[in-house]
Structure formats: C-alpha cells, structure tokens
Motif scaffolding. Structure first.
Motif, mmCIF file in Angstrom:
data_model
loop_
_atom_site.group_PDB
_atom_site.id
_atom_site.type_symbol
_atom_site.label_atom_id
_atom_site.label_comp_id
_atom_site.label_asym_id
_atom_site.label_seq_id
_atom_site.Cartn_x
_atom_site.Cartn_y
_atom_site.Cartn_z
ATOM 1 N N LEU A 158 -4.588 8.033 3.820
ATOM 2 C CA LEU A 158 -6.009 8.279 3.579
ATOM 3 C C LEU A 158 -6.870 7.216 4.257
ATOM 4 O O LEU A 158 -7.982 7.508 4.708
ATOM 5 C CB LEU A 158 -6.284 8.310 2.073
ATOM 6 C CG LEU A 158 -5.659 9.497 1.332
ATOM 7 C CD1 LEU A 158 -5.875 9.359 -0.175
ATOM 8 C CD2 LEU A 158 -6.243 10.814 1.827
ATOM 9 N N GLY A 159 -6.352 6.000 4.318
ATOM 10 C CA GLY A 159 -7.078 4.936 5.017
ATOM 11 C C GLY A 159 -7.282 5.294 6.479
ATOM 12 O O GLY A 159 -8.357 5.068 7.040
ATOM 13 N N ALA A 160 -6.242 5.866 7.076
ATOM 14 C CA ALA A 160 -6.353 6.291 8.479
ATOM 15 C C ALA A 160 -7.390 7.408 8.602
ATOM 16 O O ALA A 160 -8.230 7.392 9.505
ATOM 17 C CB ALA A 160 -5.000 6.760 8.993
ATOM 18 N N VAL A 161 -7.347 8.345 7.678
ATOM 19 C CA VAL A 161 -8.319 9.448 7.710
ATOM 20 C C VAL A 161 -9.738 8.894 7.611
ATOM 21 O O VAL A 161 -10.633 9.285 8.374
ATOM 22 C CB VAL A 161 -8.053 10.456 6.565
ATOM 23 C CG1 VAL A 161 -9.153 11.497 6.508
ATOM 24 C CG2 VAL A 161 -6.697 11.116 6.739
ATOM 25 N N LEU A 174 0.843 -1.188 0.000
ATOM 26 C CA LEU A 174 0.000 0.000 0.000
ATOM 27 C C LEU A 174 0.883 1.245 0.000
ATOM 28 O O LEU A 174 1.831 1.329 0.774
ATOM 29 C CB LEU A 174 -0.886 0.029 1.242
ATOM 30 C CG LEU A 174 -2.269 -0.566 1.141
ATOM 31 C CD1 LEU A 174 -3.083 -0.194 2.365
ATOM 32 C CD2 LEU A 174 -3.000 -0.123 -0.110
ATOM 33 N N SER A 175 0.562 2.170 -0.843
ATOM 34 C CA SER A 175 1.370 3.379 -0.918
ATOM 35 C C SER A 175 1.183 4.212 0.342
ATOM 36 O O SER A 175 0.198 4.056 1.075
ATOM 37 C CB SER A 175 0.949 4.197 -2.131
ATOM 38 O OG SER A 175 -0.353 4.685 -1.936
ATOM 39 N N MET A 206 -2.048 6.045 0.390
ATOM 40 C CA MET A 206 -3.221 5.214 0.638
ATOM 41 C C MET A 206 -3.355 4.874 2.120
ATOM 42 O O MET A 206 -4.446 4.888 2.680
ATOM 43 C CB MET A 206 -3.127 3.940 -0.210
ATOM 44 C CG MET A 206 -4.456 3.330 -0.568
ATOM 45 S SD MET A 206 -5.692 4.521 -1.082
ATOM 46 C CE MET A 206 -5.097 4.982 -2.694
ATOM 47 N N ARG A 207 -2.214 4.611 2.763
ATOM 48 C CA ARG A 207 -2.258 4.319 4.201
ATOM 49 C C ARG A 207 -2.722 5.547 4.975
ATOM 50 O O ARG A 207 -3.504 5.458 5.919
ATOM 51 C CB ARG A 207 -0.882 3.871 4.688
ATOM 52 C CG ARG A 207 -0.599 2.413 4.372
ATOM 53 C CD ARG A 207 0.763 2.015 4.855
ATOM 54 N NE ARG A 207 1.797 2.532 3.988
ATOM 55 C CZ ARG A 207 3.021 2.873 4.377
ATOM 56 N NH1 ARG A 207 3.335 2.769 5.645
ATOM 57 N NH2 ARG A 207 3.905 3.307 3.524
#
Lengths: 531, 438
Positions: free
Chosen positions: A509-512, A502-503, A506-507
């Motif tokens: 934004l995933g947390a957000v 995962l870039s 992306m990590r």
C-alpha cells in the motif's frame, strides 16, 4: 578482445571512430581495435618510443602479442577488480615491486582503492577514458550501460576528451544517478569518478546551499526544461564553491522522452562577480592534446596546474563566500556554460547516430505512445517495491513502466515487458485453477469499477518457476482526476518478511500511495504532461 | 470580541458525534481507551539534526538510508489502507487540480466535497491563545482507526517500528492521524502528546517534533503546516498538518532577501530572510548547525507572536530545512468587515496552505476562473502592512536573540544590554519588557 574496451587510444584514434555509414563503421572498428591494442602496449611498455603509429606498424606488435598476453590479461583483470578511479592515482604513488619493474612496467603508477586490500598497477599510458570505462563497469550495470547503450561504446572516451566541467545523469534509473562526470568536474570538485558516478547530484549540496535554488533545479527537472542558476556547491573536502549551474535535457527523437540530463558547472570567480575579467584558470583539464608517449608528463603537468588553479581558486575566490547571499555569474561565464552544453549535446547527438537511437535537444512531437515524464520516472524510481504501471487508455492495457524490483522478481528485462499486457505472468497452472480464473475476472471487473483489489495468484517467472503473487491492483489518477494508469504491485508471498517490521500489505500500500502522489501532479499544467 | 462565521472543517469522523454527545463512544484517543490500546509505533532516532554539522557530506538524509524511506512508506501505506477502509469523506485524487498559469505557479484544486452544507459557526479570532476546552471537539475524541501510528523518539537512539505496541502510561504518546477531509493525498495531523490536552500553542518540544517528522519523511514534497488560532485553526488542540503535493509551492520559489544580522556573542548558524515578490510578507528561517537550533529559533519567534496576540501560520518545507513564518491579519479584517465581498464569496480561508500558494476552491466557477491575479489579491489581504510587518519583524528578531544591522537606536540598546547577559534570551523574559501591540 576485452582489453580494447579497457584500454583506449589517445584522441586521434578515439574521436575518429563514429562513422556515418555502416561499412565504414566496421572497418573503422577493426583499425580502432588494432590501434587500441597497440596503444595499450605502447603506453604500457614502450611508452617512450613512437609518437603516433599507423595500423600497419601495429602488426609488428600484434605479432609479439602472445608473449605479452598473459601479463596484459592479469593487468586487465586487476584493473577491472581493483581500480577505484583515475583521479585517485596522483594520491598514491608507491615504489614498483620488482616483478613488474622487470616486466618493463617502469612507468606504472600504483593505485590503491580506499578500503580495498588489493592494489592495481595501472599503466600511465592508459587514457583516463579507459579508467572511466573500468569505473563504470564496476557500477550498477544500469548506470554503467546508460550512456553506451544510447551512444555506443565510444561515448565515454569522447566525453572524456571534452573540456569543461559537466555531469550527465539518467532520470530513468532509480535514484536519478549521475552516469558520467567529466575530468574537469572531478578536478574541480575533488571527487574521484567512482565516488560520483551512481550517486545523485545532491551530494554536492551543503549547509550553505540556497534551498530555493535547489527547488528551482528540481522544478526544471520536473518540467524537463533548460535552466541556468548560480548555486553554492561543496567540494569533497567540504570547501564551498560558487558555480553557474546549467541544466539541459536530452530527448530521444523517436518518442520525445528525456534520456539524460546534462549539467554544466562553471565555477564563478570573484573577479567576474566584481565585474572584472576572469583571472587565469585551469584550462578545464586540457587533456585534448595529451597523447601517445609523453602523456604522463603532460598529464602530470596539467594536473598540477589544475590543482594549483583549483587551490588558488579556493583561496582567493571563495574564502568566506558562504556568507554571501547570492552570486551572479558574468556574461562570459554564462556563455561558457552554454558553449560547453552545446559541445556535450552535439557529441551526444553525434554518437547516438551510431546506435540509431537518436537524441536531440528539443522535444520532438511524436505520434506514438507518449512516454512517461522524466519527473514521474524519477519519483517512481525511488519506490523499492515490485510493480508495473499499465495504461488503460491504450489497446490491451500495455505495461508502460516496470520497476527494477519487478524485473528482479520475474527475471525479465525491461524491454521484454514494456508494451505487453500483464497476462504473460500467468501460466498453465494459473489458468487451470478455476479459483484463480475467478480472481482474474475479479481483477478485470474491479478495473472497470475503478476500485482497488488484492488477489492471490500463481504467476510464472521468466525461467518457468512459479511464485504465489499477492497482487494488488489499484487505479491511479492524474491531476484532472482521470484514471491515468493502473498500478499492479506484485509481492512474492515467500518473501513476506521485512527486516524493518513492515507487513507485506503495508509495503504494498505504501508503494500504491507513493505512485498516487507521483501521478497526481501529472498534467497539472506548467510542466510536461501526457495530455 | 472579534468573531467570524465559518463552516468548521470536519477532520475526524467522530467530530459531529463528539460535539453533540460527550463521553466515549468507542475506541478513542482519550484517557479511557488509549493507555490500554495497542497502536503501531515508529520510533525515530535521536539526533537527526547532527548530520547537518558535517558539511560537504551528504546533508540530505534522503540520499540513502532505509529509515527515511521507511516513514514515507509508513505514512503512505497506512493512509492508503484507510482509503480502502473507506474512512475518508471523499477521494481526494478525484479532485481536479492545476497549476494556474503565470509567473508564480499557484496551485488550484477544485474540491466540492470538503465543504459541508452546514450552518457556519462562530469563531473568535482576536485571541491567539485560548484555554483548552474539554467540552469542545478535540483529538482525544478521535477514533483509533483514524490513527496511523505513534511517532516517538527512540529510547536507544536507533529507529524502530512495532506494528502492535502497547501504549504505556509512562510516555505521552504523539499520534499521527488522518484528516478525513484531506486537501491532498496523505493529509495527516500530527498531534503532540495527545493526552496532555495542549491548546493550539507552539512550544519548543512540539515544534521540534514537527521538524523531526519532516526530516524523517525524507520527501521534499511532504510539508508540515501550522495555523494559530485567529489564523484559521479551527480546533483548539495542538496539532500540525501535513500532506504530499509533488510540485513546488509558489512560496518555496519566491526570492528572498537575507536579513543582515549583527554578530552576537554566540555564533548563530540560522539564516533569516524576508520573502520578496510574494503577496504575503513573511520570514524564512534556514540553516543552523542542527535541527534543534533551527527549531528553537523559530519556536521563539512563534512564542513571541502568540503571546503578543499576532495570528500566524508556519510552513515547514524541504525536509525541515526551510521554515516560513507568516504573521497574518485576514481574519481580523474579515471580522471588521474590511474584506471585499468578492473574495469572501469564494469562501477560501487563507490558512497555511493557501498562503503557501495551494488554493482549495469549492466552486467550479471559481476553479475555472482562478487566475494569478485572484490568488495574489486574496493573499495580499492576508498580509500585514509593510509598516506593521517591519514592526513585528523587529520584535521577532529580538525574541530570537538577534540584532538586525540597521535597527533603530533604542531597539538596539535594549537588545545589546540583554545580549551582554550572555544568556540566550528566552521568550519569558520579554513579556514584561515588550510592548503589547494593539
């Protein structure tokens, strides 16, 4: 005097320790330590000699201490390294090696940790609480300190002496782990303490566990309220057991935050389900009266009885129960759960006075900063990325939550960052570069305009080292659609790679996304809110 | 022919364009573009369900294990990325939401942006199975920027993720795309084998795929839903919906009563219960030795319903461990003019999310006045009558190869002879023998 932490005296000494005044406390600590040391020796070498010593006669043994010190040292070390939890000891009995037998350790028991090559010799005189402490010390430091930091170092042994089957969990630590499991619970479930502490309570669920009951418990945790429910749990060996699950939150008095959850688990007997009286039952450990020299014998006997009781419980009460739709606890069992909860809560309250960080059973309305709901803490704790939440409603937008990964990245501890503005991450080089200055302004503007933004910024760790921070900032809204927080997700540019492909973006934004989902239900009503 | 008029929900930004002009405008999911494209792919490991067999062990895959959190991060990260690209019609996190006070805790959301001031179109509601119509909007017309990733079974049994994987022509890609009119954060559509132009119709393979996604996501707050035609699906192209809502749905908290089953020749691990004290009558499926077993049982039930023209909704909750099945008749009632004007005025279409207790309201007045009583009255209209439900339930049990304890003699005989054949009855067997319900 590290052994005083590792080895605890039996009940008489241990439970007397929490005094209400400071001076009394200090002298109590001193005699406490002396007694502890004595008991260490007594339990280990001269276990059969004296019943209950006074501090004065301890001096005799203190004089002999230098002789025994090296040995006790090595023992303590091996304890802290190889110990896998006291309940395991009954499984592994081996002949004593000559060297230890010569040294007088004729009453030792051998403990082999599964998967550990090193074996440790544990004096039978050491109370379970010492072992509990050793187990806890091996855990994640957060888990290990969860109770002690709030209720003083004596809490482990005090809790260990309480009857009843109960667990204590900490919603503020990632994963909402169990931080304490009572002897009774371990006896009932068949787990060793170290197999339970640090894990989430869901490990006891199994295929027959009613999912609706699980949801009920999850909702009670989310809403931070007391609840009682019958649920089918599983022992370590996979056998099912019906228990009456009684959950209650423990609140911090100063801020009303949930500090811990106490979960009492009373086994439900078939007799009571049939409306009859309960049959004979293991007296919930019964370690209260186990003291001094005859500890081993009594302990063994109690354990034996416990095991028998547990076994017969399996055989007579729980066979084929999995098929049963539900199971109602008797009034007696319900009362038992409430009583057990009361005794745990009063112990916690009592010991919290030692640290001055007092807890109570009901949320106290406070005028200060509203804490994060524990449900939010639990959700946020699952997010592995480095981030902080700041509260834009408060002056200077202080940090109200910092993730473990953030603390790892920056080197600060939690209490050093909570309440501060994020700018402490900036340093001399940050402000010197005009570009970054612009970026910082951009951050501010974007916050005003309630939009997300990403900035590359040079930040400083606590030790003065710098790192290029790919900082992403985004407003996060609560149930009413208002901005409740800003999330700041930090990414050390140097640590860009991720083993799963995962870039970095992306990590981040995933947390957000995960934070937005968690905060979205805040103040939705029918639950705690920051209102 | 029964029809209702409603405004179709816009699930894709190319929906409007696609309906007017045919053909491919740009990077779409059709046969023209998809096979030559590169899209992220998440390959899930083969036997997620097997973990459930070892009981007493950690059943919940979310306890530990990176791949679980991984899918969660992927869905949320990709979704947030589309937010920042401005692909959604509105910011759903600005929409107010609340738990309606009361015993059940219905969740209400005020969503003024979802509905268009558009002329309602006519939907046929008396046909649960309709053939695929390539001229109408379908997901092959979705722009690729709306696709989050492909969701495939891993060929080597291990989970993988590739950010830029070419779409091979050999496999039929399942895609996860955003719903541009989300009703909650993370609202996505799972479209099994998009290129195969499957109509909205449950098949075993696709249903298992949906269950896998629920299990892999590893969050109890991520649920999947399915609406059949006639039960408020608007697009006749096979899809499941999913989103995050971090409170329990009322239906998840509703008490259930287990249906006692006769022991058949094969051991059945799946437990079937009836929802109690809930306005919509429904069945709950849970347990089973594997995800596959649970999935097969529910898909058999769905297949019976759709083949017998009973509109229904499905909620996949609790990481794919609990599945709710609701046969419903609201649209039919609506078409026959049997629904009160007061309920119709709120323009709430009771699809799977509404039935589960999450009401999306489009008028502030309705939101502010929303009460448990209102939600109950609306949902009560959705439910089959007690008599009809019992009838349907009996047929479903037969279709899933089970026999209820106290069943009518004739039904029992029928199934017993069938069970003696020892072959678990497939739905196809029933078509000739089952009565087609009016």
């Amino acid at each position: 005097m590290f052994w005083s932490f590792n080895f605890s005296p039996p009940k008489k000494c241990g439970t007397k320790s929490p005094p209400s005044q400071k001076r009394k406390k200090r002298s109590s600590i001193r005699s406490h330590l002396i007694r502890r040391f004595f008991f260490f020796l007594a339990g280990w070498g001269w276990g059969g000699v004296a019943p209950l010593p006074s501090p004065r006669c301890c001096l005799v043994f203190v004089a002999a201490a230098p002789l025994l010190l090296p040995l006790s040292l090595s023992l303590s070390l091996s304890l802290s390294h190889g110990l896998r939890g006291w309940p395991a000891r009954s499984h592994h009995r081996r002949p004593f090696p000559p060297v230890l037998a010569l040294a007088g350790c004729c009453r030792d028991e051998l403990i082999c940790g599964s998967g550990h090559t090193a074996c440790s010799y544990v004096p039978s005189g050491a109370s379970p609480a010492t072992l509990a402490a050793a187990v806890v010390a091996k855990m994640d430091p957060l888990v290990g300190r969860s109770l002690a930091s709030r209720y003083s170092d004596w809490i482990l042994e005090a809790l260990d002496e309480l009857p009843g089957n109960f667990l204590i969990s900490d919603p503020c630590i990632a994963g909402h782990p169990i931080v304490f499991a009572s002897r009774g619970f371990l006896g009932m479930s068949g787990y060793a303490r170290e197999e339970v502490v640090g894990r989430n309570g869901r490990i006891f669920q199994g295929p027959g566990t009613d999912r609706r009951s699980v949801i009920e418990i999850r909702e009670a945790i989310r809403e931070e309220r007391t609840m009682q429910i019958s649920i089918l749990n599983y022992r370590k060996d996979g056998s099912p057991m019906w228990i009456l699950f009684h959950l209650c939150p423990v609140f911090g008095r100063e801020d009303g935050q949930v500090i811990h959850f106490v979960a009492i688990q009373v086994p439900i007997s078939r007799q009571s389900r049939g409306g009859q009286r309960q049959g004979p039952r293991c007296p919930d450990g019964g370690r209260g009266f186990v003291m001094g020299t005859c500890r081993k014998e009594v302990c063994g006997e109690v354990e034996l009885r416990c095991n028998l009781a547990v076994d017969s419980f399996v055989d007579s009460d729980n066979r084929g129960l999995e098929a049963e739709e539900s199971c109602e606890a008797s009034d007696m069992e319900k009362q038992k759960a409430v009583d057990a909860a009361n005794s745990v809560l009063s112990t916690l309250t009592h010991y919290s006075e030692l640290t001055g960080r007092i807890v109570c059973r009901t949320r106290c309305t406070s005028v200060g900063v509203a804490p994060l709901a524990s449900s939010l803490n639990i959700s946020l704790g699952r997010i592995k990325q480095s981030f902080v939440l700041t509260d834009p409603q408060l002056p200077d937008m202080p940090i109200v939550y910092a993730s473990d990964a953030f603390l790892n990245l920056t080197g600060y501890s939690r209490h050093e960052v909570l309440g501060r503005n994020c700018r402490f991450l900036n340093g001399s080089d940050t402000s010197l570069e005009a570009l970054q200055q612009v970026d910082v302004n951009l951050i501010r503007e974007s916050i005003g305009a309630a939009k997300a933004c990403t900035v590359r910024i040079l930040n400083y760790k606590k030790d003065g080292n710098t790192f290029w921070n790919c900082l992403h900032i985004s407003p996060v809204r609560n149930a009413s659609g208002k901005i409740a927080f800003h999330v700041w997700v930090q990414m050390d540019e140097a640590a860009k790679t991720d083993e799963q492909g995962l870039s970095l973006e992306m990590r981040q934004l995933g947390a957000v996304g995960a934070i937005k989902v968690a905060v979205r239900s805040l103040s939705a009503g029918a639950g705690p809110s920051r209102s | 022919m029964l029809t209702i008029k409603r405004v179709a929900t816009v699930v894709s930004n190319l929906q409007e364009a696609a309906e007017s002009a045919g053909g491919c405008g740009r990077n779409c999911l059709g046969k023209c573009c998809l096979p030559v494209s590169k899209l992220p792919v998440y390959a899930f490991k083969k036997d997620v369900g097997k973990e459930d067999v070892s009981r007493g062990k950690s059943v919940s895959p979310s306890d530990e294990g990176a791949p679980i959190d991984f899918l969660n991060t992927l869905v949320l990260g990709q979704w947030e990325d589309r937010v920042s690209r401005g692909l959604f019609r509105y910011d759903v996190t600005v929409c107010e939401t609340k738990v309606i006070p009361g015993e059940h805790g219905f969740v209400a959301q005020l969503n003024e942006g979802r509905h268009l001031k558009k002329r309602p179109t006519e939907f046929r509601v008396d046909q649960v199975l309709q053939p695929f119509d390539p001229n109408k909007f379908n997901f092959t017309k979705v722009g690729q920027e709306e696709v989050l990733f492909r969701f495939e079974e891993s060929p080597d049994g291990k989970p993988h993720y590739f950010e830029n994987a070419p779409v091979s022509t050999a496999t039929a890609p399942n895609v996860v795309a955003i719903n541009v009119s989300p009703i909650e954060y993370g609202h996505v559509l799972l479209i099994p084998r998009v290129l195969e132009h499957l109509p909205q119709r449950i098949d075993k393979e696709s249903f298992l795929l949906a269950l896998r996604m629920a299990a892999e996501a590893g969050s109890p707050y991520f649920r999947l839903g399915y609406n059949s035609l006639g039960a408020f699906a608007t697009i006749n192209h096979l899809h499941f919906q999913a989103y995050y809502l971090s409170v329990a749905f009322p239906v998840e908290k509703a008490p259930t009563k287990r249906i006692a089953l006769k022991k058949g020749p094969t051991k059945v691990g799946v437990r079937i219960s009836r929802l109690m004290n809930y306005p919509v009558r429904g069945l709950v499926f849970e347990g089973g030795s594997s995800l596959q077993e649970l999935s097969d049982m529910v898909s058999n039930a769905c297949i019976w319903l759709q083949e017998n023209n009973v509109p229904f909704n499905v909620l996949i909750s609790d990481l794919g461990k609990r599945i709710f099945l609701f046969p419903q008749c609201y649209a039919e009632k609506q078409a026959l003019g049997e629904v009160s004007q007061e309920l119709l005025d709120t323009q709430v279409n009771p699809a799977v999310w509404e039935i589960s207790g999450h009401m999306v309201l489009k008028r502030r007045k309705d939101y502010e006045d929303a009460s448990e009583d209102y939600a109950w009255r609306l949902l009560a209209e959705v439910s089959l009558s007690e008599e009809r439900f019992k009838e349907v339930q009996a047929y479903i049990l037969v279709a899933t190869g089970l026999v209820e304890m106290e069943e009518e003699e004739d039904a029992k005989e029928k199934t017993e002879t069938r069970l003696q054949a020892t072959v678990p009855p497939a739905a196809a067997h029933f078509q000739e023998s089952c009565l087609v319900l009016q």
